[in-house]
Structures are given as structure tokens and as C-alpha cells.
Write a protein that holds these residues in place. Structure first.
Motif, PDB file in Angstrom:
ATOM      1  N   ASP A  59       0.826  -1.204   0.000  1.00  0.00           N
ATOM      2  CA  ASP A  59       0.000   0.000   0.000  1.00  0.00           C
ATOM      3  C   ASP A  59       0.865   1.261   0.000  1.00  0.00           C
ATOM      4  OD1 ASP A  59      -2.258  -1.536   0.019  1.00  0.00           O
ATOM      5  OD2 ASP A  59      -2.870  -1.033   2.061  1.00  0.00           O
ATOM      6  N   THR A  60       0.215   2.413  -0.121  1.00  0.00           N
ATOM      7  CA  THR A  60       0.899   3.710  -0.092  1.00  0.00           C
ATOM      8  C   THR A  60       0.714   4.346   1.280  1.00  0.00           C
ATOM      9  OG1 THR A  60       0.616   4.049  -2.456  1.00  0.00           O
ATOM     10  CG2 THR A  60       0.948   6.024  -1.123  1.00  0.00           C
ATOM     11  N   ILE A  61       1.795   4.914   1.803  1.00  0.00           N
ATOM     12  CA  ILE A  61       1.778   5.599   3.103  1.00  0.00           C
ATOM     13  C   ILE A  61       1.852   7.098   2.833  1.00  0.00           C
ATOM     14  CG2 ILE A  61       2.982   5.899   5.304  1.00  0.00           C
ATOM     15  CD1 ILE A  61       4.370   3.158   4.658  1.00  0.00           C
ATOM     16  N   ARG A  62       1.024   7.873   3.547  1.00  0.00           N
ATOM     17  CA  ARG A  62       0.999   9.334   3.393  1.00  0.00           C
ATOM     18  C   ARG A  62       1.029   9.945   4.793  1.00  0.00           C
ATOM     19  NH1 ARG A  62      -0.725  13.257  -0.387  1.00  0.00           N
ATOM     20  NH2 ARG A  62      -1.978  14.909   0.557  1.00  0.00           N
ATOM     21  N   LEU A  63       2.148  10.580   5.147  1.00  0.00           N
ATOM     22  CA  LEU A  63       2.339  11.142   6.486  1.00  0.00           C
ATOM     23  C   LEU A  63       2.353  12.673   6.421  1.00  0.00           C
ATOM     24  CD1 LEU A  63       5.210   8.756   7.640  1.00  0.00           C
ATOM     25  CD2 LEU A  63       2.767   8.543   8.138  1.00  0.00           C
ATOM     26  N   PRO A  64       1.510  13.352   7.222  1.00  0.00           N
ATOM     27  CA  PRO A  64       1.424  14.817   7.155  1.00  0.00           C
ATOM     28  C   PRO A  64       2.445  15.533   8.039  1.00  0.00           C
ATOM     29  CG  PRO A  64      -0.219  13.994   8.672  1.00  0.00           C
ATOM     30  CD  PRO A  64       0.500  12.782   8.114  1.00  0.00           C
ATOM     31  N   CYS A  65       2.876  16.695   7.554  1.00  0.00           N
ATOM     32  CA  CYS A  65       3.677  17.621   8.362  1.00  0.00           C
ATOM     33  C   CYS A  65       3.302  19.036   7.928  1.00  0.00           C
ATOM     34  CB  CYS A  65       5.168  17.374   8.175  1.00  0.00           C
ATOM     35  SG  CYS A  65       6.159  18.375   9.309  1.00  0.00           S
ATOM     36  N   ILE A  66       2.303  19.588   8.606  1.00  0.00           N
ATOM     37  CA  ILE A  66       1.790  20.917   8.283  1.00  0.00           C
ATOM     38  C   ILE A  66       1.953  21.799   9.522  1.00  0.00           C
ATOM     39  CG2 ILE A  66      -0.209  22.235   7.452  1.00  0.00           C
ATOM     40  CD1 ILE A  66       0.760  20.046   5.480  1.00  0.00           C
ATOM     41  N   LEU A 108       5.261   7.275   0.694  1.00  0.00           N
ATOM     42  CA  LEU A 108       6.003   6.041   0.407  1.00  0.00           C
ATOM     43  C   LEU A 108       5.062   5.126  -0.362  1.00  0.00           C
ATOM     44  CD1 LEU A 108       6.979   6.750   3.654  1.00  0.00           C
ATOM     45  CD2 LEU A 108       8.521   4.964   2.937  1.00  0.00           C
ATOM     46  N   SER A 109       5.427   4.782  -1.582  1.00  0.00           N
ATOM     47  CA  SER A 109       4.605   3.894  -2.408  1.00  0.00           C
ATOM     48  C   SER A 109       5.120   2.468  -2.283  1.00  0.00           C
ATOM     49  CB  SER A 109       4.660   4.336  -3.872  1.00  0.00           C
ATOM     50  OG  SER A 109       4.167   5.649  -4.001  1.00  0.00           O
ATOM     51  N   GLN A 110       4.215   1.511  -2.509  1.00  0.00           N
ATOM     52  CA  GLN A 110       4.587   0.091  -2.478  1.00  0.00           C
ATOM     53  C   GLN A 110       5.335  -0.247  -1.189  1.00  0.00           C
ATOM     54  OE1 GLN A 110       3.769  -2.289  -4.939  1.00  0.00           O
ATOM     55  NE2 GLN A 110       2.417  -0.632  -5.534  1.00  0.00           N
ATOM     56  N   ALA A 111       4.685  -0.021  -0.063  1.00  0.00           N
ATOM     57  CA  ALA A 111       5.300  -0.233   1.253  1.00  0.00           C
ATOM     58  C   ALA A 111       5.840  -1.649   1.412  1.00  0.00           C
ATOM     59  CB  ALA A 111       4.284   0.058   2.353  1.00  0.00           C
ATOM     60  N   THR A 112       7.023  -1.744   1.986  1.00  0.00           N
ATOM     61  CA  THR A 112       7.656  -3.028   2.282  1.00  0.00           C
ATOM     62  C   THR A 112       7.898  -3.109   3.787  1.00  0.00           C
ATOM     63  OG1 THR A 112       9.933  -2.204   2.095  1.00  0.00           O
ATOM     64  CG2 THR A 112       8.867  -2.959   0.048  1.00  0.00           C
ATOM     65  N   PRO A 113       8.159  -4.290   4.324  1.00  0.00           N
ATOM     66  CA  PRO A 113       8.433  -4.405   5.758  1.00  0.00           C
ATOM     67  C   PRO A 113       9.574  -3.498   6.223  1.00  0.00           C
ATOM     68  CG  PRO A 113       8.069  -6.579   4.827  1.00  0.00           C
ATOM     69  CD  PRO A 113       8.100  -5.611   3.664  1.00  0.00           C
ATOM     70  N   GLU A 114      10.528  -3.224   5.336  1.00  0.00           N
ATOM     71  CA  GLU A 114      11.659  -2.358   5.690  1.00  0.00           C
ATOM     72  C   GLU A 114      11.236  -0.907   5.911  1.00  0.00           C
ATOM     73  OE1 GLU A 114      11.762  -4.508   2.949  1.00  0.00           O
ATOM     74  OE2 GLU A 114      12.788  -6.025   4.177  1.00  0.00           O
ATOM     75  N   HIS A 133       5.822  10.159  13.527  1.00  0.00           N
ATOM     76  CA  HIS A 133       4.807   9.185  13.134  1.00  0.00           C
ATOM     77  C   HIS A 133       5.421   7.794  13.256  1.00  0.00           C
ATOM     78  CE1 HIS A 133       2.384  12.420  11.392  1.00  0.00           C
ATOM     79  NE2 HIS A 133       3.436  12.814  10.701  1.00  0.00           N
ATOM     80  N   LYS A 134       4.632   6.856  13.785  1.00  0.00           N
ATOM     81  CA  LYS A 134       5.079   5.459  13.877  1.00  0.00           C
ATOM     82  C   LYS A 134       4.376   4.673  12.778  1.00  0.00           C
ATOM     83  CE  LYS A 134       6.021   5.425  18.845  1.00  0.00           C
ATOM     84  NZ  LYS A 134       6.151   6.836  18.997  1.00  0.00           N
ATOM     85  N   VAL A 135       5.160   3.934  11.991  1.00  0.00           N
ATOM     86  CA  VAL A 135       4.622   3.185  10.854  1.00  0.00           C
ATOM     87  C   VAL A 135       4.938   1.704  11.032  1.00  0.00           C
ATOM     88  CG1 VAL A 135       4.802   2.813   8.362  1.00  0.00           C
ATOM     89  CG2 VAL A 135       4.828   5.139   9.282  1.00  0.00           C
ATOM     90  N   LEU A 136       3.913   0.873  10.886  1.00  0.00           N
ATOM     91  CA  LEU A 136       4.078  -0.578  10.909  1.00  0.00           C
ATOM     92  C   LEU A 136       3.459  -1.125   9.633  1.00  0.00           C
ATOM     93  CD1 LEU A 136       4.987  -3.114  12.478  1.00  0.00           C
ATOM     94  CD2 LEU A 136       2.700  -3.198  13.471  1.00  0.00           C
ATOM     95  N   ILE A 137       4.213  -1.967   8.949  1.00  0.00           N
ATOM     96  CA  ILE A 137       3.723  -2.572   7.717  1.00  0.00           C
ATOM     97  C   ILE A 137       3.175  -3.953   8.053  1.00  0.00           C
ATOM     98  CG2 ILE A 137       4.281  -3.260   5.352  1.00  0.00           C
ATOM     99  CD1 ILE A 137       4.652  -0.213   6.028  1.00  0.00           C
ATOM    100  N   ARG A 138       1.890  -4.153   7.731  1.00  0.00           N
ATOM    101  CA  ARG A 138       1.240  -5.442   7.977  1.00  0.00           C
ATOM    102  C   ARG A 138       1.625  -6.389   6.841  1.00  0.00           C
ATOM    103  NH1 ARG A 138      -4.361  -4.329   7.817  1.00  0.00           N
ATOM    104  NH2 ARG A 138      -4.146  -3.559   9.913  1.00  0.00           N
ATOM    105  N   VAL A 139       2.193  -7.547   7.221  1.00  0.00           N
ATOM    106  CA  VAL A 139       2.624  -8.541   6.243  1.00  0.00           C
ATOM    107  C   VAL A 139       1.743  -9.779   6.394  1.00  0.00           C
ATOM    108  CG1 VAL A 139       4.552  -9.963   5.441  1.00  0.00           C
ATOM    109  CG2 VAL A 139       4.981  -7.669   6.352  1.00  0.00           C
TER     110      VAL A 139
END
Length: 181
Positions: A59-66, A108-114, A133-139
Motif C-alpha cells: 500500500d501507499t503511506i501518506r504522512l502529514p507535516c503541516i 512512500l509507495s509500495q510499502a515493504t516491511p523495511e 509518526h510510527k509506521v508498521l507494515i502489515r505482512v
């Protein structure tokens, strides 16, 4: 110039909420010297909130910083402790920026576990401020079973089934159910 004002007073107020000094109007003092009025600018305030997100692998991740205003300040992104962008310059080619007037979104496009980790947006100032922001990729889980195929047992006999979790994030939870006929 000198780092100290008259009578040894420090020109910088290190305890103030503002931390950037901008030159303003100039005037002459009694000795005919040009003096510049100094105006302190407060560090921008974050309008976006820190998030904890879990997204599926691919999936694609989109993190805001405004922030409320960015003028005169530089925004940078870090993954864990490594700088990945500075202003609009991309250092880590896995990411891109969707820029707005007072900030941006890290994409971040095409999210990977890394890609799992902490992503910090920081405003460069005397006292840097940041949100993380804390990001966890579900595998998708991988399991193995014993036996791998059908198990046939005689009525009244003991049946033994094993289910092992090979991989998956977060660690999958195994539940057993008996399928009714």
C-alpha cells in the motif's frame, strides 16, 4: 558584530518560545552608529498530529507535516535517525514529497516491511521542534500445518494437528475451530 549587547546583555533570549532573529528598521543612536531593531520570530506550531499507522504491504503511506507558517524555516524528514529529505531535496529515493503552502506530506509507495519505523518531521530552528509518526507494515501471515494434507483417523482415536506461524507482521494469532458438517 559582537555576540553581546550593551552592558553584557545577551542579544538572544534562549528561553523564549521564539528563536529566529530578523533584521527590521535601522536607526541612529547618540553616537551616530546605525542600530538595527531585532524582531524575534516564534518557531512554527504543528497543525498536523503525530500518528501511529499500520498499512498493508504494497500500500501507499501518506504522512502529514503541516505547520501554521513555514516562512524562513526549513522542514526535514528523518526515518528513525537518518535524514531522508531536507526542504524539497530528496535524499532517500524511496520517498517523495507532496508539498503544500505550510508543509508537506511524505509519501512512500509500495510499502515493504523495511519501511516500518519512526518518521520524524522536524523544523530547523535554534530549538528544533518535531512530530514523529510510527509506521508498521502489515505482512500477510505464512503458516505451516502438520499434517500438510488431510488427516484420516478412526472413530474414537486421537488426532494430532499442528499449526506453526512461519512469518507475518504483526505476529498472527492462531485460533482453532471445528468445521461442522
Amino acid at each position: 558584530g559582537q555576540p553581546y549587547g550593551e552592558e553584557g546583555n545577551d542579544l538572544y533570549d534562549y528561553d523564549a518560545a521564539s528563536d529566529v532573529i530578523e533584521a527590521g528598521d535601522t536607526s541612529e543612536n547618540s553616537d551616530g552608529e546605525q542600530r538595527t531593531k531585532l524582531e524575534m520570530m516564534a518557531t512554527p506550531k504543528f497543525m498536523s498530529q503525530a500518528q501511529s499507522v499500520m498499512v498493508n504491504e504494497g500500500d501507499t503511506i501518506r504522512l502529514p507535516c503541516i505547520v501554521d507558517r513555514l516562512e524562513g524555516f526549513v522542514m526535514l524528514w528523518k526515518k528513525n535517525k537518518d535524514i531522508i529529505t531536507v526542504a524539497s531535496q530528496i535524499i532517500d529515493k524511496r520517498v517523495r514529497l507532496d508539498e503544500e503552502e505550510n508543509g508537506n506530506h511524505l509519501i512512500l509507495s509500495q510499502a515493504t516491511p523495511e519501511d516500518s519505523g519512526e518518521y520524524t518531521c522536524q523544523i530547523s530552528a535554534f530549538n528544533p521542534t518535531e512530530i514523529t509518526h510510527k509506521v508498521l507494515i502489515r505482512v500477510k501471515p505464512v503458516i505451516s500445518t502438520i499434517p500438510e494434507d488431510v488427516l484420516i483417523v478412526d472413530a474414537g482415536s486421537t488426532a494430532s494437528l499442528v499449526c506453526n506461524i512461519v512469518s507475518g507482521t504483526p505476529t498472527p494469532e492462531v485460533r482453532w475451530r471445528r468445521k461442522e458438517r
